[in-house]
Design a protein around this motif. Sequence first.
Motif, PDB file in Angstrom:
ATOM      1  N   ASP A  56       8.568  10.335   1.486  1.00 61.26           N
ATOM      2  CA  ASP A  56       8.989   8.917   1.437  1.00 61.26           C
ATOM      3  C   ASP A  56       9.901   8.846   2.666  1.00 61.26           C
ATOM      4  N   LEU A  59       7.233   8.962   5.357  1.00 63.85           N
ATOM      5  CA  LEU A  59       5.636   7.655   5.466  1.00 63.85           C
ATOM      6  C   LEU A  59       6.535   6.465   5.991  1.00 63.85           C
ATOM      7  N   LYS A  60       7.848   6.080   5.511  1.00 62.77           N
ATOM      8  CA  LYS A  60       8.578   5.370   5.790  1.00 62.77           C
ATOM      9  C   LYS A  60       9.021   4.616   7.272  1.00 62.77           C
ATOM     10  N   ARG A  65       2.478   0.414   8.163  1.00 65.54           N
ATOM     11  CA  ARG A  65       2.031   0.074   6.529  1.00 65.54           C
ATOM     12  C   ARG A  65       2.712  -0.868   5.955  1.00 65.54           C
ATOM     13  N   ARG A 655       2.414  13.840  -1.897  1.00 65.28           N
ATOM     14  CA  ARG A 655       2.800  13.365  -2.271  1.00 65.28           C
ATOM     15  C   ARG A 655       2.626  13.240  -3.877  1.00 65.28           C
ATOM     16  N   GLU A 673      -1.357   1.378  -2.735  1.00 65.25           N
ATOM     17  CA  GLU A 673       0.535   2.036  -2.525  1.00 65.25           C
ATOM     18  C   GLU A 673      -0.203   3.781  -1.679  1.00 65.25           C
ATOM     19  N   GLU A 674      -0.810   4.220  -2.669  1.00 68.30           N
ATOM     20  CA  GLU A 674      -1.011   5.882  -2.041  1.00 68.30           C
ATOM     21  C   GLU A 674      -1.963   5.146  -0.850  1.00 68.30           C
ATOM     22  N   ASP A 677       0.205   4.891   2.046  1.00 65.27           N
ATOM     23  CA  ASP A 677       0.799   5.733   2.509  1.00 65.27           C
ATOM     24  C   ASP A 677      -0.694   7.184   3.267  1.00 65.27           C
TER      25      ASP A 677
END
Length: 700
Positions: A56, A59-60, A65, A655, A673-674, A677
């Motif tokens: 997480d 990915l941020k 995104r 993930r 959401e998936e 990412d």
Amino acid sequence: MPLSAQALTYPKTERGTVADVQFGEAVKDPYRWLENDVRQDPKVREWVTAENAVTDAYLKTLPGREAIAQRLKALWNYERFGLPRKSGGRYFYTRNTGLQNQAVLYVRDTLNGTPRLLIDPNLWAKDGATALSDWNPSEDGKRIVYSIQDGGTDWRTLKVLDVDTGKVMTDEIKFVKTSNGSWAKDGSGFYYSRFPEPAAGDTFQAVNLNSKLYFHRLGTPQSADRLVYETPAHPKWGHYGSVTDDGRWLVIYTSEGTDSRNDITLLDLTKPGATPQPLFTGLKNNWMVAGNEGSDFWFVTDLEAPRLRVVKVAVAGAAPVVTPVIAEDKATLQGAGIVGGKLVAEYLVDAKSEVRVSGLDGKPVRTVALPGIGSVAGFGGKQDDSETFFAFTSFNTPSAIYRYDIASGKATPWAMPKVAFDPANYVVEQRFYPSKDGTKIPLFVVHKKGLNLDKGAPTMLYAYGGFNISMTPSFSPANLAWMDMGGVYAQASLRGGGEYGNAWHDAGRLQNKQNVFDDFIAAGEYLIAQGITTKGKLAIRGGSNGGLLVGAVVNQRPDLFAAALPAVGVMDMLRFDRFTAGRYWTDDYGYPSKEADFRVLRAYSPYHNIADGKPYPAVLVTTADTDDRVVPGHSFKYTATLQAAKVGDKPHLIRIETRAGHGSGKPTDKIIEEYTDLWAFAGKWTGLTTAAEGAIAGGQ
């Protein structure tokens, strides 16, 4: 800037000393403890929490995104309909307004009548992760048996709804997996299959054995259900029952694995006390009932026809009499049914759908005019119906529902989605490329019109390659978003699938499984040779058996790919058959307990073939805590090995979704959401995200 693997600190994963001696080889399995159920083992749960925290955080840091998420949300926000089913003059169907987490079940009392809501699963759980799975209306349309799927598990609970009142009845059936209810003609109850109740703590991992077929009479408890059929001498055999349209016969299908080989047993429901009578035995061929008239049945079969044919079988005598009706064709027959007194047969022609209508004697009537090159589903219904429905979809065309008049052959739109894009803005083409041994493999290539390919574009290559499953054109808002970002989507129809019948399937399984990996690698090489992409811009993705595919080819050709996205993959090929549904897969993979099969499996098993010394692409593994089909331990062990290996400085992350399973029933918000990412991760490592951020922010 996003972190590299050198800057990432992966969780410390305890490495054990477990090793199994198999056929003279000590096979190390240092992460065996990660097979334990995350719900039962606090140690595994801590590992999952730690891995998700690292993923997480990484990915941020990725650019684009938010723009990707907004585009995905806009593309997903369109009305979607399921195929209608007609019973008692009523039309039952599902509908999703766009961003609802789960589709809702409706009924119309006439074809174009006012819709009435029957079941809204969005009210069942706050997180939207409890889904309406299978459902089936009774003959008179007054009852519906439906199944509830919670948190993505394959386990189902059956309930019954009174259609007139909208009230849920007291009936409840537990420990069902792959069976929905098949109603008795008089609506008194339904037939279903179930497994025994698993032992405490084994619900999500125990091997599925001892399937039994029951009859449930409405208004009675499950404990009173009548056992109809079982095979205790063959605990691996599974059974499924289906009542014929005339209500006379219960057709019992028996199979052992995933192979299209099944026995057929008939039970004459008009004779009280009758016992099931075997029709076809030995698990030698594929038999699918298309319909019947009394004791005459029409079957789709691969008997003496690797690409399937239709035969008529008279069952009244001491032995079945088989008569050819529709001969095997160059195209691959997918299935057939009798509707309106006609045989409607669906074919694949180079991985594209074609539908043909004939008389019950097999004489051709017409070929159905489809809206374009794509895939169809449907053409079901009762044998005396004058109408049927089908869905059509392609890479740039969301699924649209059509009503088809059997007598005239006219198709009219019944539910057409309104979407936030113009399908004409996307190019869909089919190519054929040579694999390593020269076999021609179909490849679909899709992208936005006008995309500059002079320097190669970031490309997402997807495939499956197994279990006789065909990869045909289909619509995905996620794939469209990738193309809106400036990428190419490519889909290969590898050997192991069903595109060209049994021979195509056989060429990609058991001792021939390496052909599948060669086909996928060749697809990547072809895309590069044609200038569509480059090594630094090629990402690959696959799920389940396709996750195995991605894991295997990354080990074999890590230099070829910039990013890899294996989802819910079968990664430990030496222990896959020890959990839940894994024992079915021996038809495609073989038996780890047999030396010849072991040697093949050991050679490509993703978990066992990660080797130091070669730089790997960026890898983002995805799985879920409630996946009880391909248990998440596969992905856990694979990721731990990847993170411990010396395979370059790109990130190798996992993930792990919560309250989700192998894929079905996943709520819309979790899906968006998936993919946000996945596309941000793949976009970063194929050079797509930064350039795409401005392009997709404004949509079209």
